[in-house]
Design a protein around this motif. Structure first.
Motif, PDB file in Angstrom:
ATOM      1  N   ILE A  34     -51.821  18.015  93.277  1.00 58.08           N
ATOM      2  CA  ILE A  34     -51.556  17.183  94.456  1.00 58.08           C
ATOM      3  C   ILE A  34     -52.732  16.224  94.569  1.00 58.08           C
ATOM      4  N   THR A  35     -52.449  14.920  94.588  1.00 54.55           N
ATOM      5  CA  THR A  35     -53.511  13.924  94.708  1.00 54.55           C
ATOM      6  C   THR A  35     -53.174  12.942  95.825  1.00 54.55           C
ATOM      7  N   ALA A  36     -54.182  12.228  96.274  1.00 49.16           N
ATOM      8  CA  ALA A  36     -53.988  11.207  97.308  1.00 49.16           C
ATOM      9  C   ALA A  36     -53.625   9.856  96.699  1.00 49.16           C
ATOM     10  N   GLN A  37     -53.708   9.730  95.379  1.00 50.30           N
ATOM     11  CA  GLN A  37     -53.498   8.433  94.753  1.00 50.30           C
ATOM     12  C   GLN A  37     -52.068   7.916  94.882  1.00 50.30           C
ATOM     13  N   SER A  38     -51.102   8.794  95.012  1.00 48.45           N
ATOM     14  CA  SER A  38     -49.733   8.311  95.195  1.00 48.45           C
ATOM     15  C   SER A  38     -49.575   7.586  96.530  1.00 48.45           C
ATOM     16  N   LEU A  39     -50.425   7.905  97.504  1.00 45.07           N
ATOM     17  CA  LEU A  39     -50.437   7.146  98.758  1.00 45.07           C
ATOM     18  C   LEU A  39     -50.845   5.699  98.479  1.00 45.07           C
ATOM     19  N   GLY A  40     -51.842   5.507  97.623  1.00 44.29           N
ATOM     20  CA  GLY A  40     -52.269   4.162  97.251  1.00 44.29           C
ATOM     21  C   GLY A  40     -51.160   3.381  96.557  1.00 44.29           C
ATOM     22  N   VAL A  41     -50.386   4.061  95.738  1.00 48.46           N
ATOM     23  CA  VAL A  41     -49.248   3.419  95.069  1.00 48.46           C
ATOM     24  C   VAL A  41     -48.222   2.966  96.105  1.00 48.46           C
ATOM     25  N   MET A  42     -47.941   3.837  97.076  1.00 52.07           N
ATOM     26  CA  MET A  42     -46.991   3.479  98.132  1.00 52.07           C
ATOM     27  C   MET A  42     -47.518   2.315  98.965  1.00 52.07           C
ATOM     28  N   LEU A  43     -48.793   2.341  99.295  1.00 51.19           N
ATOM     29  CA  LEU A  43     -49.389   1.256 100.071  1.00 51.19           C
ATOM     30  C   LEU A  43     -49.314  -0.063  99.314  1.00 51.19           C
ATOM     31  N   ALA A  44     -49.594  -0.032  98.022  1.00 52.22           N
ATOM     32  CA  ALA A  44     -49.544  -1.255  97.217  1.00 52.22           C
ATOM     33  C   ALA A  44     -48.141  -1.850  97.228  1.00 52.22           C
ATOM     34  N   GLY A  45     -47.129  -1.015  97.070  1.00 55.62           N
ATOM     35  CA  GLY A  45     -45.762  -1.518  97.076  1.00 55.62           C
ATOM     36  C   GLY A  45     -45.339  -2.048  98.425  1.00 55.62           C
ATOM     37  N   VAL A  46     -45.647  -1.302  99.482  1.00 56.39           N
ATOM     38  CA  VAL A  46     -45.231  -1.689 100.835  1.00 56.39           C
ATOM     39  C   VAL A  46     -45.931  -2.963 101.291  1.00 56.39           C
ATOM     40  N   ILE A  47     -47.218  -3.048 101.066  1.00 51.76           N
ATOM     41  CA  ILE A  47     -47.999  -4.161 101.604  1.00 51.76           C
ATOM     42  C   ILE A  47     -47.967  -5.384 100.687  1.00 51.76           C
ATOM     43  N   LEU A  48     -48.051  -5.178  99.386  1.00 52.65           N
ATOM     44  CA  LEU A  48     -48.139  -6.314  98.471  1.00 52.65           C
ATOM     45  C   LEU A  48     -46.795  -6.776  97.930  1.00 52.65           C
ATOM     46  N   GLY A  49     -45.801  -5.929  97.923  1.00 58.59           N
ATOM     47  CA  GLY A  49     -44.521  -6.297  97.345  1.00 58.59           C
ATOM     48  C   GLY A  49     -44.438  -5.889  95.884  1.00 58.59           C
ATOM     49  N   ALA A  50     -43.324  -6.208  95.257  1.00 60.57           N
ATOM     50  CA  ALA A  50     -43.040  -5.739  93.899  1.00 60.57           C
ATOM     51  C   ALA A  50     -44.003  -6.304  92.864  1.00 60.57           C
ATOM     52  N   LYS A  51     -44.189  -7.599  92.878  1.00 60.31           N
ATOM     53  CA  LYS A  51     -44.979  -8.247  91.830  1.00 60.31           C
ATOM     54  C   LYS A  51     -46.455  -7.862  91.907  1.00 60.31           C
ATOM     55  N   ARG A  52     -47.056  -8.055  93.072  1.00 62.64           N
ATOM     56  CA  ARG A  52     -48.486  -7.762  93.215  1.00 62.64           C
ATOM     57  C   ARG A  52     -48.756  -6.266  93.259  1.00 62.64           C
ATOM     58  N   GLY A  53     -47.858  -5.484  93.861  1.00 60.38           N
ATOM     59  CA  GLY A  53     -48.025  -4.035  93.881  1.00 60.38           C
ATOM     60  C   GLY A  53     -47.949  -3.451  92.481  1.00 60.38           C
ATOM     61  N   GLY A  54     -46.994  -3.932  91.693  1.00 67.91           N
ATOM     62  CA  GLY A  54     -46.885  -3.486  90.306  1.00 67.91           C
ATOM     63  C   GLY A  54     -48.117  -3.861  89.501  1.00 67.91           C
ATOM     64  N   LEU A  55     -48.638  -5.055  89.749  1.00 70.75           N
ATOM     65  CA  LEU A  55     -49.848  -5.495  89.054  1.00 70.75           C
ATOM     66  C   LEU A  55     -51.044  -4.620  89.419  1.00 70.75           C
ATOM     67  N   ALA A  56     -51.156  -4.236  90.676  1.00 64.84           N
ATOM     68  CA  ALA A  56     -52.255  -3.365  91.112  1.00 64.84           C
ATOM     69  C   ALA A  56     -52.211  -2.030  90.371  1.00 64.84           C
ATOM     70  N   VAL A  57     -51.036  -1.448  90.289  1.00 66.51           N
ATOM     71  CA  VAL A  57     -50.901  -0.156  89.608  1.00 66.51           C
ATOM     72  C   VAL A  57     -51.117  -0.323  88.104  1.00 66.51           C
ATOM     73  N   LEU A  58     -50.613  -1.413  87.553  1.00 65.91           N
ATOM     74  CA  LEU A  58     -50.820  -1.674  86.126  1.00 65.91           C
ATOM     75  C   LEU A  58     -52.310  -1.784  85.802  1.00 65.91           C
ATOM     76  N   LEU A  59     -53.063  -2.402  86.697  1.00 61.45           N
ATOM     77  CA  LEU A  59     -54.506  -2.507  86.506  1.00 61.45           C
ATOM     78  C   LEU A  59     -55.154  -1.121  86.484  1.00 61.45           C
ATOM     79  N   VAL A  60     -54.728  -0.249  87.378  1.00 62.11           N
ATOM     80  CA  VAL A  60     -55.264   1.118  87.379  1.00 62.11           C
ATOM     81  C   VAL A  60     -54.909   1.829  86.079  1.00 62.11           C
ATOM     82  N   LEU A  61     -53.687   1.655  85.609  1.00 64.33           N
ATOM     83  CA  LEU A  61     -53.267   2.313  84.371  1.00 64.33           C
ATOM     84  C   LEU A  61     -54.051   1.789  83.172  1.00 64.33           C
TER      85      LEU A  61
END
Length: 187
Positions: A34-61
């Protein structure tokens, strides 16, 4: 993509990495913590939208792939992409894009607060629970050699926490929409 979009994506990548500082909680009966990082993924999608949220997660990966210890518990490196838990990790990208896409469709500035929060919550549930857990379960079942039913039953322990994370992301999305009107549209 504008500089502002790249900065926002980098900011949310940093938020996801920072949430990795919260120690993982191992359950013992499933190799997925169980990690808190999935909350960050949800926040990125909700606040930034598909394009920028996906880019944020891609950068982490990408940071994970080059070996930086940015995952919860200080994990990183290419080996993390072949572990039984890798389906959840790879699923972050698809979850963020789906959450962003759904929030762009479900939520508008002219809606009431309750409708906005509900829209953000549904978007976070679709991407952060259904898609993320679906990919994680498939990879876990394949990676461990257990059946889909065993992986599904083990995954059920994560659902209550992820519902709570989706609610937090929905409230944060609404707060950002109201409190930061300078944030450009989530396109």
């Amino acid at each position: 993509m504008a500089t502002r979009d790249l900065v926002l994506a980098a900011l949310f990548a940093a938020i996801i990495v920072a949430l990795g500082l919260v120690p993982p909680i191992m359950l013992g009966f499933i190799p997925v913590p169980i990690t808190a990082q999935s909350l960050g993924v949800m926040l990125a999608g909700v606040i930034l939208g598909a394009k920028r949220g996906g880019l944020a997660v891609l950068l982490v990966l990408v940071l994970v792939a080059i070996g930086l210890p940015v995952l919860s518990g200080g994990r990183g490196g290419l080996a993390t992409f072949v572990l039984p838990t890798a389906g959840y990790l790879v699923g972050w990208f698809f979850a963020a894009v789906a959450i962003g896409y759904c929030s762009e469709r479900f939520v508008g500035r002219s809606q009431s607060a309750l409708v906005q929060v509900t829209g953000f919550f549904m978007a976070a549930m679709i991407g952060g629970v259904v898609i993320l857990h679906g990919l994680g379960i498939l990879w876990l079942a394949y990676g461990t050699g257990t059946g889909l039913s065993t992986a599904f039953l083990g995954d059920l322990a994560f659902i209550p926490g992820d519902i709570l994370k989706a609610a937090i992301a929905a409230l944060a999305g609404r707060a950002v929409m109201v409190g930061y009107p300078l944030l450009p549209q989530r396109a």
